[in-house]
Design a protein around this motif. Structure first.
Motif: not given
Length: 171
Positions: A135-147
């Motif tokens: 979940n933490m990795v997925d959330l960090l990926d979302e931060f990257t996607i949303t810049n």
């Protein structure tokens, strides 16, 4: 190399024409196969591991203060649930809301928050004991996607746990 041999075998004393059999030497072909395998193994570029760059703060003992109007607190819970609130955890008016990792969940929330406040907001990430590392990795990926480049990962406090227990029955 290929070689042709003649056999003199005859049955029952009858004279027959000589049969010619073919014997093919496969050694050069096997050598060529191993040379090709070796060539392709040595010239192939292996996939490089994909890593995420994290900027870690200096350990100089100072803390940074983030205004509550420009911050969003995200708490990772069990069963791939995300709890979030804006404001302080000890404020009685603070409402905890729930979302998930779908594109209509956290991604839409981050885009809307960014549109409402602008680029100058900070996301404070906290995790419960029941959250998964994925979940933490997925959330960090979302931060990257949303810049979103301004975020901090901190430990969950007792005030946050009390706020979750007031708002959510099972976190």
């Amino acid at each position: 190399m290929a070689e042709v041999t003649a056999s003199d075998k005859s049955s029952e004393g009858k004279k027959r024409s000589k049969k010619q059999t073919t014997k093919i030497d496969m050694t050069p072909m096997v050598d060529l196969g191993f040379l090709l395998i070796t060539f392709f193994m040595l010239t192939t570029t292996l996939s490089k591991p994909v890593i995420m760059k994290l900027n870690m703060p200096f350990d100089d003992g100072t803390t940074s203060v983030v205004p509550e109007s420009g911050s969003l607190t995200v708490i990772l819970g069990k069963a791939d649930r995300i709890y979030y609130y804006q404001g302080l955890s000890d404020d009685p008016d603070t409402r905890v809301q729930t979302t998930d990792f779908s594109p209509e969940g956290i991604r839409k929330l981050l885009f809307n928050f960014k549109e409402k406040i602008g680029d100058a907001f900070t996301i404070v990430v906290k995790s419960t004991e029941n959250a998964k590392y994925r979940n933490m990795v997925d959330l960090l990926d979302e931060f990257t996607i949303t810049n979103n480049k301004h975020y901090g990962i901190v430990t969950i406090t007792e005030k946050d746990k009390q706020l979750l227990s007031r708002s959510v029955t099972d976190y």
